[in-house]
Design a protein around this motif. Structure first.
Motif, PDB file in Angstrom:
ATOM      1  N   LYS A 154       0.837  -1.212   0.000  1.00  0.00           N
ATOM      2  CA  LYS A 154       0.000   0.000   0.000  1.00  0.00           C
ATOM      3  C   LYS A 154       0.864   1.251   0.000  1.00  0.00           C
ATOM      4  O   LYS A 154       0.574   2.214  -0.703  1.00  0.00           O
ATOM      5  N   GLN A 155       1.925   1.226   0.799  1.00  0.00           N
ATOM      6  CA  GLN A 155       2.802   2.404   0.877  1.00  0.00           C
ATOM      7  C   GLN A 155       3.471   2.668  -0.477  1.00  0.00           C
ATOM      8  O   GLN A 155       3.503   3.784  -0.955  1.00  0.00           O
ATOM      9  N   PHE A 156       3.988   1.622  -1.118  1.00  0.00           N
ATOM     10  CA  PHE A 156       4.651   1.776  -2.415  1.00  0.00           C
ATOM     11  C   PHE A 156       3.655   2.274  -3.464  1.00  0.00           C
ATOM     12  O   PHE A 156       3.948   3.173  -4.242  1.00  0.00           O
ATOM     13  N   LEU A 157       2.467   1.703  -3.447  1.00  0.00           N
ATOM     14  CA  LEU A 157       1.456   2.060  -4.437  1.00  0.00           C
ATOM     15  C   LEU A 157       0.716   3.350  -4.094  1.00  0.00           C
ATOM     16  O   LEU A 157      -0.142   3.787  -4.853  1.00  0.00           O
ATOM     17  N   SER A 158       1.068   3.969  -2.960  1.00  0.00           N
ATOM     18  CA  SER A 158       0.471   5.269  -2.641  1.00  0.00           C
ATOM     19  C   SER A 158       0.966   6.329  -3.627  1.00  0.00           C
ATOM     20  O   SER A 158       0.344   7.370  -3.783  1.00  0.00           O
ATOM     21  N   ASN A 159       2.077   6.052  -4.314  1.00  0.00           N
ATOM     22  CA  ASN A 159       2.539   6.904  -5.412  1.00  0.00           C
ATOM     23  C   ASN A 159       1.635   6.607  -6.615  1.00  0.00           C
ATOM     24  O   ASN A 159       1.691   5.522  -7.174  1.00  0.00           O
ATOM     25  N   PRO A 160       0.777   7.564  -7.012  1.00  0.00           N
ATOM     26  CA  PRO A 160      -0.180   7.285  -8.093  1.00  0.00           C
ATOM     27  C   PRO A 160       0.487   6.907  -9.407  1.00  0.00           C
ATOM     28  O   PRO A 160      -0.118   6.221 -10.239  1.00  0.00           O
ATOM     29  N   ASN A 161       1.734   7.320  -9.612  1.00  0.00           N
ATOM     30  CA  ASN A 161       2.433   6.973 -10.849  1.00  0.00           C
ATOM     31  C   ASN A 161       2.727   5.480 -10.953  1.00  0.00           C
ATOM     32  O   ASN A 161       3.010   4.987 -12.034  1.00  0.00           O
ATOM     33  N   LEU A 162       2.691   4.758  -9.838  1.00  0.00           N
ATOM     34  CA  LEU A 162       3.077   3.341  -9.835  1.00  0.00           C
ATOM     35  C   LEU A 162       1.899   2.385  -9.916  1.00  0.00           C
ATOM     36  O   LEU A 162       2.089   1.185 -10.053  1.00  0.00           O
ATOM     37  N   ARG A 163       0.689   2.887  -9.842  1.00  0.00           N
ATOM     38  CA  ARG A 163      -0.471   1.991  -9.776  1.00  0.00           C
ATOM     39  C   ARG A 163      -0.742   1.273 -11.100  1.00  0.00           C
ATOM     40  O   ARG A 163      -1.130   0.127 -11.111  1.00  0.00           O
ATOM     41  N   GLU A 164      -0.554   1.954 -12.214  1.00  0.00           N
ATOM     42  CA  GLU A 164      -0.890   1.381 -13.522  1.00  0.00           C
ATOM     43  C   GLU A 164       0.307   0.737 -14.227  1.00  0.00           C
ATOM     44  O   GLU A 164       0.150  -0.240 -14.943  1.00  0.00           O
ATOM     45  N   PHE A 165       1.513   1.316 -14.022  1.00  0.00           N
ATOM     46  CA  PHE A 165       2.663   0.888 -14.836  1.00  0.00           C
ATOM     47  C   PHE A 165       3.963   1.108 -14.078  1.00  0.00           C
ATOM     48  O   PHE A 165       4.176   2.172 -13.504  1.00  0.00           O
ATOM     49  N   GLN A 166       4.828   0.088 -14.105  1.00  0.00           N
ATOM     50  CA  GLN A 166       6.149   0.169 -13.485  1.00  0.00           C
ATOM     51  C   GLN A 166       7.175  -0.449 -14.421  1.00  0.00           C
ATOM     52  O   GLN A 166       6.881  -1.417 -15.118  1.00  0.00           O
ATOM     53  N   ILE A 167       8.378   0.103 -14.409  1.00  0.00           N
ATOM     54  CA  ILE A 167       9.495  -0.432 -15.188  1.00  0.00           C
ATOM     55  C   ILE A 167      10.493  -1.006 -14.188  1.00  0.00           C
ATOM     56  O   ILE A 167      10.969  -0.289 -13.309  1.00  0.00           O
ATOM     57  N   TRP A 168      10.798  -2.281 -14.334  1.00  0.00           N
ATOM     58  CA  TRP A 168      11.736  -2.961 -13.434  1.00  0.00           C
ATOM     59  C   TRP A 168      12.996  -3.352 -14.199  1.00  0.00           C
ATOM     60  O   TRP A 168      12.915  -3.856 -15.317  1.00  0.00           O
ATOM     61  N   HIS A 169      14.140  -3.105 -13.584  1.00  0.00           N
ATOM     62  CA  HIS A 169      15.431  -3.474 -14.163  1.00  0.00           C
ATOM     63  C   HIS A 169      16.191  -4.335 -13.167  1.00  0.00           C
ATOM     64  O   HIS A 169      16.233  -4.009 -11.977  1.00  0.00           O
ATOM     65  N   LEU A 170      16.787  -5.407 -13.663  1.00  0.00           N
ATOM     66  CA  LEU A 170      17.755  -6.165 -12.875  1.00  0.00           C
ATOM     67  C   LEU A 170      19.068  -6.088 -13.632  1.00  0.00           C
ATOM     68  O   LEU A 170      19.124  -6.444 -14.816  1.00  0.00           O
ATOM     69  N   ARG A 171      20.092  -5.586 -12.951  1.00  0.00           N
ATOM     70  CA  ARG A 171      21.441  -5.540 -13.524  1.00  0.00           C
ATOM     71  C   ARG A 171      22.338  -6.430 -12.679  1.00  0.00           C
ATOM     72  O   ARG A 171      22.331  -6.307 -11.452  1.00  0.00           O
ATOM     73  N   VAL A 172      23.094  -7.297 -13.342  1.00  0.00           N
ATOM     74  CA  VAL A 172      23.922  -8.278 -12.639  1.00  0.00           C
ATOM     75  C   VAL A 172      25.380  -8.083 -13.048  1.00  0.00           C
ATOM     76  O   VAL A 172      25.693  -7.940 -14.226  1.00  0.00           O
ATOM     77  N   GLU A 173      26.238  -8.066 -12.022  1.00  0.00           N
ATOM     78  CA  GLU A 173      27.678  -7.977 -12.257  1.00  0.00           C
ATOM     79  C   GLU A 173      28.380  -8.733 -11.142  1.00  0.00           C
ATOM     80  O   GLU A 173      28.075  -8.537  -9.962  1.00  0.00           O
ATOM     81  N   ASN A 174      29.288  -9.626 -11.505  1.00  0.00           N
ATOM     82  CA  ASN A 174      30.047 -10.414 -10.526  1.00  0.00           C
ATOM     83  C   ASN A 174      29.133 -11.131  -9.526  1.00  0.00           C
ATOM     84  O   ASN A 174      29.383 -11.107  -8.320  1.00  0.00           O
ATOM     85  N   ASN A 175      28.095 -11.751 -10.019  1.00  0.00           N
ATOM     86  CA  ASN A 175      27.142 -12.524  -9.208  1.00  0.00           C
ATOM     87  C   ASN A 175      26.421 -11.722  -8.130  1.00  0.00           C
ATOM     88  O   ASN A 175      25.929 -12.274  -7.162  1.00  0.00           O
ATOM     89  N   SER A 176      26.357 -10.402  -8.258  1.00  0.00           N
ATOM     90  CA  SER A 176      25.458  -9.625  -7.412  1.00  0.00           C
ATOM     91  C   SER A 176      24.617  -8.759  -8.327  1.00  0.00           C
ATOM     92  O   SER A 176      24.969  -8.510  -9.468  1.00  0.00           O
TER      93      SER A 176
END
Length: 120
Positions: free
Chosen positions: A55-77
């Motif tokens: 609820k706290q994260f989604l209290s930002n109205p910009n995040l309710r409909e659409f989010q962009i997620w990135h995972l970047r990996v380097e040296n196994n972290s």
């Protein structure tokens, strides 16, 4: 075991999804995401993304409909980030260890469905 190049190439072939899978946290994901999770053994990534949908994260109205997620990996972290728009980061999570085989992946969460960019 497939190479990272093979996995990346195969991910680009997903351009829509006729089937949605239900995650145990109540969110859904597409066939392309299921392929990614199966091939790279990264159901933990789905857990991480969906566990941030509070609820706290989604209290930002910009995040309710659409989010962009990135995972970047380097040296196994890794670094998992969420943006509400390109270069508008709202969350960053450091992942101490991962065996995720790709250097990076970008995913979208659109209306509670996790999808590959090619499926959008």
């Amino acid at each position: 075991m497939k190479t990272p190049q093979q996995i990346s190439s195969e991910l680009k072939q997903f351009t829509g999804s006729t089937v949605l899978y239900k995650h145990w946290l109540g969110f859904k994901y597409t066939e392309g995401i299921k392929y990614l999770a199966d091939e790279t053994n990264c159901y933990w990534l789905l857990d991480a993304i969906f566990s941030h949908q509070t609820k706290q994260f989604l209290s930002n109205p910009n995040l309710r409909e659409f989010q962009i997620w990135h995972l970047r990996v380097e040296n196994n972290s890794g670094i998992l980030t969420c943006e509400w728009d390109t270069n508008q980061e709202v969350l960053r999570q450091e992942i101490e260890y991962t065996d995720f085989p790709l250097d990076r992946i970008k995913l979208y969460l659109a209306e509670e469905v996790l999808i590959l960019p090619s499926e959008y």
